[in-house]
Design a protein around this motif. Structure first.
Motif, PDB file in Angstrom:
ATOM      1  N   GLY A 103       0.807  -1.219   0.000  1.00  5.26           N
ATOM      2  CA  GLY A 103       0.000   0.000   0.000  1.00  5.26           C
ATOM      3  C   GLY A 103       0.836   1.263   0.000  1.00  5.26           C
ATOM      4  O   GLY A 103       0.351   2.325  -0.372  1.00  5.26           O
ATOM      5  N   ASP A 104       2.116   1.170   0.407  1.00  2.00           N
ATOM      6  CA  ASP A 104       2.989   2.344   0.405  1.00  2.00           C
ATOM      7  C   ASP A 104       3.549   2.639  -0.985  1.00  2.00           C
ATOM      8  O   ASP A 104       3.933   3.771  -1.279  1.00  2.00           O
ATOM      9  N   HIS A 105       3.625   1.621  -1.827  1.00  2.00           N
ATOM     10  CA  HIS A 105       4.161   1.719  -3.190  1.00  2.00           C
ATOM     11  C   HIS A 105       3.503   0.612  -4.004  1.00  2.00           C
ATOM     12  O   HIS A 105       3.306  -0.490  -3.496  1.00  2.00           O
ATOM     13  N   ARG A 106       3.185   0.880  -5.264  1.00  2.00           N
ATOM     14  CA  ARG A 106       2.422  -0.093  -6.058  1.00  2.00           C
ATOM     15  C   ARG A 106       3.128  -1.426  -6.269  1.00  2.00           C
ATOM     16  O   ARG A 106       2.485  -2.429  -6.522  1.00  2.00           O
ATOM     17  N   LYS A 107       4.458  -1.495  -6.147  1.00  2.00           N
ATOM     18  CA  LYS A 107       5.169  -2.753  -6.351  1.00  2.00           C
ATOM     19  C   LYS A 107       5.343  -3.570  -5.070  1.00  2.00           C
ATOM     20  O   LYS A 107       5.720  -4.727  -5.122  1.00  2.00           O
ATOM     21  N   VAL A 108       5.098  -2.979  -3.926  1.00  2.00           N
ATOM     22  CA  VAL A 108       5.395  -3.635  -2.654  1.00  2.00           C
ATOM     23  C   VAL A 108       4.293  -4.630  -2.282  1.00  2.00           C
ATOM     24  O   VAL A 108       3.126  -4.273  -2.179  1.00  2.00           O
ATOM     25  N   THR A 109       4.706  -5.897  -2.069  1.00  2.00           N
ATOM     26  CA  THR A 109       3.762  -6.956  -1.693  1.00  2.00           C
ATOM     27  C   THR A 109       4.004  -7.471  -0.278  1.00  2.00           C
ATOM     28  O   THR A 109       3.184  -8.194   0.268  1.00  2.00           O
ATOM     29  N   HIS A 110       5.150  -7.121   0.313  1.00  2.00           N
ATOM     30  CA  HIS A 110       5.465  -7.493   1.693  1.00  2.00           C
ATOM     31  C   HIS A 110       6.413  -6.432   2.247  1.00  2.00           C
ATOM     32  O   HIS A 110       6.967  -5.639   1.499  1.00  2.00           O
ATOM     33  N   GLN A 111       6.592  -6.395   3.553  1.00  2.00           N
ATOM     34  CA  GLN A 111       7.430  -5.361   4.153  1.00  2.00           C
ATOM     35  C   GLN A 111       8.869  -5.474   3.646  1.00  2.00           C
ATOM     36  O   GLN A 111       9.439  -6.562   3.575  1.00  2.00           O
ATOM     37  N   ASN A 112       9.419  -4.327   3.260  1.00  2.00           N
ATOM     38  CA  ASN A 112      10.799  -4.239   2.798  1.00  2.00           C
ATOM     39  C   ASN A 112      11.495  -3.100   3.519  1.00  2.00           C
ATOM     40  O   ASN A 112      10.891  -2.064   3.794  1.00  2.00           O
ATOM     41  N   ARG A 113      12.789  -3.287   3.785  1.00  2.00           N
ATOM     42  CA  ARG A 113      13.616  -2.253   4.415  1.00  2.00           C
ATOM     43  C   ARG A 113      14.732  -1.876   3.451  1.00  2.00           C
ATOM     44  O   ARG A 113      15.385  -2.748   2.880  1.00  2.00           O
ATOM     45  N   TYR A 114      14.927  -0.585   3.274  1.00  2.00           N
ATOM     46  CA  TYR A 114      15.970  -0.069   2.392  1.00  2.00           C
ATOM     47  C   TYR A 114      16.824   0.914   3.179  1.00  2.00           C
ATOM     48  O   TYR A 114      16.329   1.613   4.069  1.00  2.00           O
ATOM     49  N   PHE A 115      18.098   0.994   2.830  1.00  2.00           N
ATOM     50  CA  PHE A 115      18.976   2.008   3.387  1.00  2.00           C
ATOM     51  C   PHE A 115      19.590   2.773   2.227  1.00  2.00           C
ATOM     52  O   PHE A 115      20.158   2.179   1.304  1.00  2.00           O
TER      53      PHE A 115
END
Length: 113
Positions: free
Chosen positions: A66-78
């Motif tokens: 829901g935060d980005h159209r490609k995101v299907t599960h929680q992701n962490r980026y640095f």
């Protein structure tokens, strides 16, 4: 004559490089190197500011479905500060490519940089 047509086609393609990019909802275009799709399938999108946390060395971004159209599960980026690109508006944006596990480009509003 065929080579002239090739030159014209190449020039026309180079003239409109933005055709390979897509635009943010506010109207500015993401750099072509950041996105690899069109408006419907592009990897770039604005993200909620609440998903972005500044740290000593850069930004930590945690995206959920829901935060980005490609995101299907929680992701962490640095993203280190020296890799951040100024946003064309007052929002954070991220381009995910080639999959949602990898960020390609991250944009932050100028006042947060």
């Amino acid at each position: 004559m065929a080579s002239l047509a090739g030159v014209i086609a190449t020039a026309a393609g180079l003239q409109n490089v933005s055709a390979f990019a897509h635009s943010a909802s506010s109207g500015w275009s993401y750099p072509p190197a950041c996105c690899h799709g069109d408006l419907m399938t592009g990897e770039c999108s604005s993200i909620p500011g609440t998903t972005v946390t500044p740290t000593t060395d850069g930004y930590v971004i945690i995206l959920r479905p829901g935060d980005h159209r490609k995101v299907t599960h929680q992701n962490r980026y640095f993203v280190p500060y020296d890799s951040v690109i100024p946003s064309g508006d007052d929002n954070f944006h991220i381009c995910l490519h080639p999959s949602e596990e990898h960020e390609n480009c991250f944009f932050a509003p100028a006042e947060t940089m």
